[in-house]
Design an enzyme around this catalytic site. Structure first.
Site, mmCIF file in Angstrom:
data_model
loop_
_atom_site.group_PDB
_atom_site.id
_atom_site.type_symbol
_atom_site.label_atom_id
_atom_site.label_comp_id
_atom_site.label_asym_id
_atom_site.label_seq_id
_atom_site.Cartn_x
_atom_site.Cartn_y
_atom_site.Cartn_z
ATOM 1 C CB ALA A 230 14.839 74.767 66.490
ATOM 2 C CG ASP B 73 18.367 68.444 68.803
ATOM 3 O OD1 ASP B 73 17.351 68.774 69.444
ATOM 4 O OD2 ASP B 73 18.383 68.325 67.564
ATOM 5 C CD GLU C 296 30.794 72.247 63.024
ATOM 6 O OE1 GLU C 296 30.820 71.146 62.443
ATOM 7 O OE2 GLU C 296 29.963 72.536 63.924
ATOM 8 N NE ARG D 139 16.323 71.409 60.628
ATOM 9 C CZ ARG D 139 16.389 71.525 61.944
ATOM 10 N NH1 ARG D 139 17.435 72.123 62.493
ATOM 11 N NH2 ARG D 139 15.439 71.048 62.718
ATOM 12 N NE ARG E 40 13.906 64.603 58.268
ATOM 13 C CZ ARG E 40 13.487 65.314 59.299
ATOM 14 N NH1 ARG E 40 13.006 66.521 59.091
ATOM 15 N NH2 ARG E 40 13.536 64.836 60.525
#
Length: 470
Positions: free
Chosen positions: A337, A324, A40, A127, A203
């Protein structure tokens, strides 16, 4: 790292990207006793965005991957409805646009139709909260932070490395801006990059104690889709009902330059409540109340996807794409998802089969076994996932009354949305697993035997090189 063990039949997998799909894939592999290392680029796990929802078929896939994934979702999921012990399993579609000022109560936000999603068929999650739950099940030794994927070299090409790890496959779970996809498809290929859908999403997460006095308990705690011309608003509760996730979708005819040489620049800009109010000017009072609840400044997200240039392949050798990274979709089905979870189940099932084959025949060529496994994945998964990308664009047009086959015919809208949703929700998971089994069994006998003499795949992570040994 000692390379003397490189002939070991055990599989070791590198996952690029520590988002939701990366972690779910890792947990599925760990459950099957396959060694995993997640790379990551951030200094810690983090998830971009607000709400995410999973339907029942996605939950079934999670249970097949590892039941702890279901536990993680249930720990943070908010069932649709006012009473979490008695979830409301209907999704609601309203005419948010038409209303009569002389009969506001009888005309505003008229219910057009309902769609039954099955028991707990729609559960909203924040999330970041979900990511936090999933992380609890990831062992520390399975993660390395601060590693940005730079590239890989196929086997047979040696390179001096400052860090070596024994792996036999690379799974790109690095999202819509996937660097792995760019390497597989080529930097000059437009399919390597997402493209603007000419939709933007405003959002916001609004505290429920502000929402309920304005919208009432039922409208606040149940999923609602407010449809209208060239725009729509979706909202549903998250964070154990403490927040309302609101997304206002608006068409944007202008281009959205990414401003980055690699074509993966910033997909967000600051917006304002006034921007949203202007887009929904003249809509019904309920929509106006929702807009008034938004904060003065709000995130404006450009909706990018892979609709214009779908990937021609999800696999190159022992490197593959999932979620994705493979098939970024607009969010209008709320299924991106979930489709990524299906990808994870397919990959984990195939690599488990590869591991079993190698356990029976340690002299089998490990590289060829893995490549054959991923060839099956590349046959099974693209048709459904790329259908989602197309259908998500089309269902948005249905919501906004511009889809030619439905326009403002509510019965046709209902039928079309139902058919598309059912294709997603009632996916034949057992059928997919059978197709995977049959595809693998067809391939692996032709590649058995012979020692492994390959050098592996070299994966360059930032200033270090991670050699993926076959």
């Amino acid at each position: 790292m000692d390379l003397s063990s490189r002939q070991s039949p055990e599989l070791q997998v590198a996952i690029v990207g520590g988002g939701i799909i990366g972690l779910i894939t890792a947990l599925g592999l760990l459950k099957r006793n396959i060694s995993v290392k997640i790379y990551e680029q951030a200094r810690s796990f983090r998830e971009i965005g607000a709400g995410v929802a999973f339907t029942a078929n996605a939950m079934k896939c999670m249970s097949l991957l590892d039941p702890v994934i279901v536990d993680a979702v249930n720990a943070v999921a908010t069932p649709n409805g006012e009473d979490s012990s008695k979830p409301n399993d209907y999704l609601r579609y309203h005419d948010g646009y038409h209303w009569d000022p002389n009969d506001v109560e009888g005309s505003d936000d008229k219910l057009l139709f309902l769609l039954h999603s099955g028991y707990k068929g729609f559960q909203g999650c924040h999330r970041a909260n979900l990511l936090d739950e999933l992380v609890k099940y990831i062992p520390n030794h399975a993660v390395e932070f601060g590693k940005r994927f730079e590239g890989y070299k196929e086997r047979g090409m040696r390179e001096k490395a400052t860090e070596l790890t024994r792996s036999c496959a690379v799974i790109g779970c690095d999202g819509i801006k996937s660097k792995v996809r760019q390497l597989i498809l080529g930097p000059e290929n437009p399919a390597s990059y997402p493209h603007f859908s000419h939709k933007v999403a405003y959002r916001a997460l609004i505290p429920m104690d502000r929402v309920e006095p304005v919208l009432g308990s039922f409208k606040s705690r149940n999923q609602h889709m407010h449809m209208g011309p060239s725009a729509h608003i979706l909202h549903f509760p998250v964070a154990a009902g403490k927040l309302l996730n609101v997304v206002a979708f608006v068409r944007d005819p202008e281009d959205w330059p990414l401003g980055d040489a690699n074509g993966v620049g910033n997909m967000t800009r600051p917006g304002t409540r006034e921007d949203v109010a202007a887009a929904f000017k003249g809509w019904g009072p309920t929509v106006g109340k929702i807009v008034d609840l938004l904060p003065e400044t709000i995130d404006k997200w450009a909706i990018f996807d892979t609709y214009d240039y779908p990937a021609s392949t999800f696999v190159q050798g022992r490197v593959c794409l999932a979620g994705d990274a493979a098939h970024a979709s607009s969010p209008h089905h709320g299924a991106g998802a979930g489709i990524g979870v299906e990808d994870a189940l397919a990959i984990c099932t195939l690599l488990e089969k590869a591991s079993e084959t190698l356990a029976r025949d340690p002299q089998a060529d490990r590289a060829d076994i893995v490549e054959a496994s991923l060839e099956v994945y590349n046959k099974v998964r693209p048709p459904r996932s790329q259908w989602l990308v197309r259908s998500s664009r089309q269902v948005c047009d249905i919501y906004e009354w511009v889809y030619p086959e439905t326009l403002m015919d509510w019965e046709k809208c209902h039928a079309e949305i139902t058919a598309r949703s059912h294709k997603l929700w009632y996916f034949d998971i057992d059928g997919m697993l059978k197709e995977i089994h049959d595809g693998y069994e067809t391939r692996f006998p032709t590649i058995m035997g012979g020692g492994s003499s390959s050098e592996g795949v070299n994966v360059k992570m930032e200033n270090k090189v991670v050699q993926v040994i076959s």
